[in-house]
Design an enzyme around this catalytic site. Structure first.
Site, PDB file in Angstrom:
ATOM      1  N   GLU A  90      -2.677   2.270   4.128  1.00 57.85           N
ATOM      2  CA  GLU A  90      -1.320   2.722   3.797  1.00 57.85           C
ATOM      3  C   GLU A  90      -0.506   2.908   5.063  1.00 57.85           C
ATOM      4  O   GLU A  90      -0.986   3.476   6.048  1.00 57.85           O
ATOM      5  CB  GLU A  90      -1.418   4.040   3.016  1.00 57.85           C
ATOM      6  CG  GLU A  90      -0.332   4.230   1.994  1.00 57.85           C
ATOM      7  CD  GLU A  90      -0.412   3.225   0.838  1.00 57.85           C
ATOM      8  OE1 GLU A  90       0.245   2.172   0.924  1.00 57.85           O
ATOM      9  OE2 GLU A  90      -1.147   3.512  -0.124  1.00 57.85           O
TER      10      GLU A  90
ATOM     11  N   ALA B 187       7.173   4.842  -9.704  1.00 62.89           N
ATOM     12  CA  ALA B 187       5.934   5.624  -9.635  1.00 62.89           C
ATOM     13  C   ALA B 187       5.064   5.199  -8.457  1.00 62.89           C
ATOM     14  O   ALA B 187       3.908   5.590  -8.344  1.00 62.89           O
ATOM     15  CB  ALA B 187       5.162   5.475 -10.941  1.00 62.89           C
TER      16      ALA B 187
ATOM     17  N   LEU C  35       4.215   2.041  -7.879  1.00 62.88           N
ATOM     18  CA  LEU C  35       3.378   0.920  -8.308  1.00 62.88           C
ATOM     19  C   LEU C  35       4.102  -0.415  -8.099  1.00 62.88           C
ATOM     20  O   LEU C  35       3.782  -1.422  -8.710  1.00 62.88           O
ATOM     21  CB  LEU C  35       2.979   1.084  -9.781  1.00 62.88           C
ATOM     22  CG  LEU C  35       2.199   2.367 -10.094  1.00 62.88           C
ATOM     23  CD1 LEU C  35       1.939   2.490 -11.591  1.00 62.88           C
ATOM     24  CD2 LEU C  35       0.867   2.404  -9.332  1.00 62.88           C
ATOM     25  N   SER C  36       5.124  -0.378  -7.243  1.00 60.76           N
ATOM     26  CA  SER C  36       5.845  -1.598  -6.844  1.00 60.76           C
ATOM     27  C   SER C  36       6.591  -2.289  -7.972  1.00 60.76           C
ATOM     28  O   SER C  36       6.545  -3.513  -8.090  1.00 60.76           O
ATOM     29  CB  SER C  36       4.878  -2.601  -6.236  1.00 60.76           C
ATOM     30  OG  SER C  36       4.840  -2.400  -4.890  1.00 60.76           O
ATOM     31  N   SER C  37       7.283  -1.513  -8.775  1.00 68.96           N
ATOM     32  CA  SER C  37       8.051  -2.147  -9.849  1.00 68.96           C
ATOM     33  C   SER C  37       9.122  -3.065  -9.262  1.00 68.96           C
ATOM     34  O   SER C  37       9.481  -4.081  -9.863  1.00 68.96           O
ATOM     35  CB  SER C  37       8.677  -1.096 -10.757  1.00 68.96           C
ATOM     36  OG  SER C  37       9.433  -0.185  -9.996  1.00 68.96           O
ATOM     37  N   SER C  38       9.636  -2.742  -8.082  1.00 69.96           N
ATOM     38  CA  SER C  38      10.700  -3.585  -7.518  1.00 69.96           C
ATOM     39  C   SER C  38      10.147  -4.931  -7.057  1.00 69.96           C
ATOM     40  O   SER C  38      10.731  -5.981  -7.347  1.00 69.96           O
ATOM     41  CB  SER C  38      11.429  -2.864  -6.381  1.00 69.96           C
ATOM     42  OG  SER C  38      10.523  -2.434  -5.420  1.00 69.96           O
TER      43      SER C  38
ATOM     44  N   GLU D 221      14.471  -8.327  -0.716  1.00 67.39           N
ATOM     45  CA  GLU D 221      14.383  -6.856  -0.799  1.00 67.39           C
ATOM     46  C   GLU D 221      14.858  -6.218   0.511  1.00 67.39           C
ATOM     47  O   GLU D 221      15.583  -5.236   0.512  1.00 67.39           O
ATOM     48  CB  GLU D 221      12.958  -6.402  -1.154  1.00 67.39           C
ATOM     49  CG  GLU D 221      12.906  -4.906  -1.372  1.00 67.39           C
ATOM     50  CD  GLU D 221      11.911  -4.420  -2.435  1.00 67.39           C
ATOM     51  OE1 GLU D 221      11.218  -5.243  -3.040  1.00 67.39           O
ATOM     52  OE2 GLU D 221      11.849  -3.193  -2.638  1.00 67.39           O
TER      53      GLU D 221
ATOM     54  N   ASP E 166       3.476  -5.590  -0.851  1.00 68.60           N
ATOM     55  CA  ASP E 166       3.751  -5.577  -2.292  1.00 68.60           C
ATOM     56  C   ASP E 166       4.035  -6.983  -2.825  1.00 68.60           C
ATOM     57  O   ASP E 166       3.519  -7.388  -3.862  1.00 68.60           O
ATOM     58  CB  ASP E 166       4.932  -4.645  -2.601  1.00 68.60           C
ATOM     59  CG  ASP E 166       4.693  -3.232  -2.067  1.00 68.60           C
ATOM     60  OD1 ASP E 166       3.534  -2.924  -1.747  1.00 68.60           O
ATOM     61  OD2 ASP E 166       5.666  -2.459  -1.974  1.00 68.60           O
TER      62      ASP E 166
HETATM   63  C1  GLA Z   1       5.848   0.821   0.336  1.00 60.50           C
HETATM   64  C2  GLA Z   1       6.254  -0.509   0.987  1.00 60.50           C
HETATM   65  C3  GLA Z   1       5.025  -1.268   1.474  1.00 60.50           C
HETATM   66  C4  GLA Z   1       4.140  -0.382   2.349  1.00 60.50           C
HETATM   67  C5  GLA Z   1       3.872   0.957   1.651  1.00 60.50           C
HETATM   68  C6  GLA Z   1       3.123   1.920   2.540  1.00 60.50           C
HETATM   69  O1  GLA Z   1       5.140   0.578  -0.846  1.00 60.50           O
HETATM   70  O2  GLA Z   1       6.961  -1.296   0.064  1.00 60.50           O
HETATM   71  O3  GLA Z   1       5.423  -2.418   2.181  1.00 60.50           O
HETATM   72  O4  GLA Z   1       4.715  -0.176   3.608  1.00 60.50           O
HETATM   73  O5  GLA Z   1       5.068   1.584   1.233  1.00 60.50           O
HETATM   74  O6  GLA Z   1       1.847   1.464   2.789  1.00 60.50           O
END
Ligand code: GLA
Length: 360
Positions: free
Chosen positions: A17, A103, A105-108, A140, A152
């Site tokens: 992370e 949340a 979970l990378s919805s974008s 993005e 993501d």
């Molecule tokens: C967000 C960003 C990712 C990453 C994480 C942290 O999800 O979109 O690219 O930097 O934070 O690990």
């Protein structure tokens, strides 16, 4: 009128992370919570979001729209056309799905990669999945103004079922790490996301590059011994940020080994120490998240958990031996009593990347 349907997954990040913008290692997995996107032939650009129950017309230009969700769609379309340098037909695009928004979970990324992928299919553009991820990432960054790393978009575009994806964000090399018989995974959404998430994200990015400038070496090349020698030069805050990144890269490599040996206990310990590092060194956790993690630790069936994503709220990933649902209900009750917020719990499985579902 021809109609096409696509599904695009969300993601968890097992470990690694805040390393993806530091040329480091990450290990995300795509999950079985999706954004569904349909493209239908039309005489104008139109988009509908079931989530916001909004239907809007738009033009394909650089101007931002009032509805933020529409900007994700527009940015993805626009940057694909810029990449291929071709005009496209107008489409009616519908967005729905069961992937929770906001949340962590990378919805974008799920939406943007899904739209880029969908557009390539309906327009017949032959673009690799890696390039699709790059287009969505650029959109993005530039159109949405979000300074995120590549993790993501890569996982949404290139994830594989029952498999984690190790990415070396320096060389952009990918290694698939099969995870058959992997423990049960829970995503616990704390229901809290602090306003300062994006400004603090950018601040952490800056602090990491400051640390690199002072030491004259990239964090990626550092080991903990060398870092220790630079402790005074860096000062407390930059030292802590660097310590997180350097130790987290090491944990990702150890996690691959643990998965390959099916050593779940060890993997769980790595997740807990990743969380401690995010909490104490990167300082991006919250009291709500820390409370849930401490409660999870009291249960023997749960052997690893950590906050995932950008920080300052969002979700926790927990690994469990059993179904743990009773235990999680207990924590849910305590959490609500203490913070007055409902946490949401999802069981997730590792899924494949974005794909076409149907042509009608
Ligand atoms: C967000 C960003 C990712 C990453 C994480 C942290 O999800 O979109 O690219 O930097 O934070 O690990």
């Amino acid at each position: 009128m021809k109609k096409y349907k696509f599904k695009s997954p969300g993601r968890i990040n097992l470990i690694g992370e805040h390393t993806d913008y530091n040329d480091g290692y990450v290990m995300p997995g795509a999950i079985d919570k999706y954004t569904y996107i349909t493209f239908e032939e039309s005489d104008r650009f139109e988009a509908y979001s079931t989530h916001f129950d909004q239907r809007l017309n738009f033009s394909l230009n650089e101007e931002k729209e009032e509805a933020e969700w529409l900007n994700y769609v527009k940015g993805a379309l626009l940057y694909t056309t810029k990449y291929v340098q071709k005009e496209i037909n107008p489409w009616k695009i519908e967005i729905s799905g069961d992937l929770p928004l906001g949340a962590g979970l990378s919805s974008s990324a799920s939406l943007m990669v899904g739209v880029v992928y969908g557009l390539c299919k309906v327009e017949g553009f032959e673009i690799s999945r890696r390039q699709i991820a790059n287009i969505a990432h650029k959109a993005e960054n530039e159109f949405m103004g979000v300074n995120c790393g590549i993790m993501d978009q890569y996982i949404v575009a290139m994830g594989k079922e029952n498999t984690f994806m190790f990415i070396d964000t320096l060389t952009k090399e990918i290694k698939y790490v099969p995870a058959e018989n992997f423990p049960q995974m829970f995503v616990i959404d704390s229901g809290v996301k602090h306003e300062l998430a994006s400004s603090e994200y950018n601040k952490r990015r800056m602090e990491c590059s400051q640390a690199e400038d002072i030491m004259g070496i990239k964090l990626r090349q550092m080991d903990l011994n060398t870092l220790e020698k630079n402790k005074e030069k860096l000062g407390e805050t930059l030292y802590k940020r660097a310590f997180h990144v350097v130790s987290e890269n090491d944990r990702v490599l150890k996690a691959i080994d643990a998965i390959e040996k099916s050593d779940w206990e060890n993997l769980g310990r790595l997740l807990y120490s990743s969380h401690e590092s995010l909490r104490d060194f990167y300082e991006i956790s919250t009291q709500e998240i820390d409370f849930i993690i401490e409660e999870l630790k009291k249960n023997d069936d749960i052997f690893g958990a950590r906050m995932i994503g950008g920080g300052f709220g969002g979700s926790i990933l927990a690994l469990s031996n059993g179904d743990s649902s009773e235990e999680i209900s207990r924590i849910r009750g305590k959490y609500e009593d203490k913070f007055g917020v409902k946490m949401k719990v999802y069981t997730v499985r590792l899924s494949g990347g974005v794909q076409e579902l149907q042509r009608m």
